[in-house]
Design a protein around this motif. Structure first.
Motif, PDB file in Angstrom:
ATOM      1  N   MET A 204       0.829  -1.208   0.000  1.00  0.00           N
ATOM      2  CA  MET A 204       0.000   0.000   0.000  1.00  0.00           C
ATOM      3  C   MET A 204       0.860   1.253   0.000  1.00  0.00           C
ATOM      4  O   MET A 204       0.601   2.194  -0.749  1.00  0.00           O
ATOM      5  N   ILE A 205       1.889   1.251   0.841  1.00  0.00           N
ATOM      6  CA  ILE A 205       2.776   2.415   0.900  1.00  0.00           C
ATOM      7  C   ILE A 205       3.499   2.585  -0.439  1.00  0.00           C
ATOM      8  O   ILE A 205       3.607   3.697  -0.966  1.00  0.00           O
ATOM      9  N   GLY A 206       3.993   1.498  -0.999  1.00  0.00           N
ATOM     10  CA  GLY A 206       4.670   1.573  -2.291  1.00  0.00           C
ATOM     11  C   GLY A 206       3.754   2.072  -3.391  1.00  0.00           C
ATOM     12  O   GLY A 206       4.146   2.904  -4.214  1.00  0.00           O
ATOM     13  N   ALA A 207       2.521   1.567  -3.420  1.00  0.00           N
ATOM     14  CA  ALA A 207       1.569   2.005  -4.449  1.00  0.00           C
ATOM     15  C   ALA A 207       1.224   3.479  -4.259  1.00  0.00           C
ATOM     16  O   ALA A 207       1.109   4.218  -5.242  1.00  0.00           O
ATOM     17  N   ALA A 208       1.068   3.919  -3.010  1.00  0.00           N
ATOM     18  CA  ALA A 208       0.774   5.330  -2.752  1.00  0.00           C
ATOM     19  C   ALA A 208       1.940   6.214  -3.181  1.00  0.00           C
ATOM     20  O   ALA A 208       1.735   7.285  -3.762  1.00  0.00           O
ATOM     21  N   LEU A 209       3.168   5.778  -2.926  1.00  0.00           N
ATOM     22  CA  LEU A 209       4.332   6.540  -3.380  1.00  0.00           C
ATOM     23  C   LEU A 209       4.410   6.573  -4.901  1.00  0.00           C
ATOM     24  O   LEU A 209       4.781   7.590  -5.494  1.00  0.00           O
ATOM     25  N   GLY A 210       4.065   5.461  -5.545  1.00  0.00           N
ATOM     26  CA  GLY A 210       4.039   5.434  -7.003  1.00  0.00           C
ATOM     27  C   GLY A 210       3.047   6.429  -7.570  1.00  0.00           C
ATOM     28  O   GLY A 210       3.332   7.115  -8.548  1.00  0.00           O
ATOM     29  N   VAL A 211       1.874   6.544  -6.936  1.00  0.00           N
ATOM     30  CA  VAL A 211       0.876   7.521  -7.370  1.00  0.00           C
ATOM     31  C   VAL A 211       1.403   8.934  -7.143  1.00  0.00           C
ATOM     32  O   VAL A 211       1.255   9.817  -7.999  1.00  0.00           O
ATOM     33  N   PHE A 212       2.040   9.151  -5.996  1.00  0.00           N
ATOM     34  CA  PHE A 212       2.560  10.478  -5.669  1.00  0.00           C
ATOM     35  C   PHE A 212       3.635  10.920  -6.659  1.00  0.00           C
ATOM     36  O   PHE A 212       3.637  12.050  -7.125  1.00  0.00           O
ATOM     37  N   PHE A 213       4.564  10.032  -6.991  1.00  0.00           N
ATOM     38  CA  PHE A 213       5.657  10.389  -7.889  1.00  0.00           C
ATOM     39  C   PHE A 213       5.229  10.470  -9.349  1.00  0.00           C
ATOM     40  O   PHE A 213       5.964  11.015 -10.175  1.00  0.00           O
ATOM     41  N   GLN A 214       4.083   9.934  -9.672  1.00  0.00           N
ATOM     42  CA  GLN A 214       3.612   9.944 -11.059  1.00  0.00           C
ATOM     43  C   GLN A 214       3.225  11.341 -11.509  1.00  0.00           C
ATOM     44  O   GLN A 214       3.275  11.644 -12.687  1.00  0.00           O
ATOM     45  N   GLY A 215       2.833  12.193 -10.591  1.00  0.00           N
ATOM     46  CA  GLY A 215       2.464  13.561 -10.965  1.00  0.00           C
ATOM     47  C   GLY A 215       0.965  13.706 -11.148  1.00  0.00           C
ATOM     48  O   GLY A 215       0.176  12.963 -10.569  1.00  0.00           O
ATOM     49  N   ALA A 216       0.585  14.672 -11.961  1.00  0.00           N
ATOM     50  CA  ALA A 216      -0.830  15.002 -12.155  1.00  0.00           C
ATOM     51  C   ALA A 216      -1.508  13.947 -13.023  1.00  0.00           C
ATOM     52  O   ALA A 216      -1.228  13.830 -14.210  1.00  0.00           O
TER      53      ALA A 216
END
Length: 117
Positions: free
Chosen positions: A24-36
């Motif tokens: 979950m943390i990894g997926a949330a970080l992936g969403v965060f780093f993906q941008g808009a």
């Protein structure tokens, strides 16, 4: 139902959820780093990251059971972060191959049957 069964059930549920936390943390970080991204893409990216992290991370943990728990969690976190990008690259490659396949098949059939005189 004995009075131990609810405690066992609660322990099992908490164990399952705690196994999902690194993904979950990894997926949330992936969403965060993906941008808009639109919300639908964000939800899809989070879901893909979580599911891939759970299954691929679980398979790796089963293959290498001697890894310390912190390493297992780090692997799941990394998989959760990168799963959506990998899925996107796989999808684009599959589309390219599928788009090229009819032309390749046609060329192959022409080479097989076009040589008859």
């Amino acid at each position: 139902m004995t009075h131990n069964e609810p405690a066992t059930l609660l322990r099992d549920i908490l164990g399952f959820i705690s196994g999902l936390v690194p993904g979950m943390i990894g997926a949330a970080l992936g969403v965060f780093f993906q941008g808009a991204l639109p919300w639908t893409q964000r939800i899809l990216q989070f879901t893909v990251g979580l599911i891939v992290s759970h299954y691929v991370g679980g398979a790796l943990v089963a293959m290498f059971p001697d890894w310390p728990t912190i390493v297992q969690d780090a692997v799941k976190l990394g998989i959760g972060m990168s799963a959506f990008e990998g899925a996107r690259r796989f999808r684009l490659a599959a589309i390219e191959v599928a788009g090229q396949a009819p032309k390749d098949l046609w060329e192959h059939l022409k080479s097989l049957f076009g040589k008859r005189k």
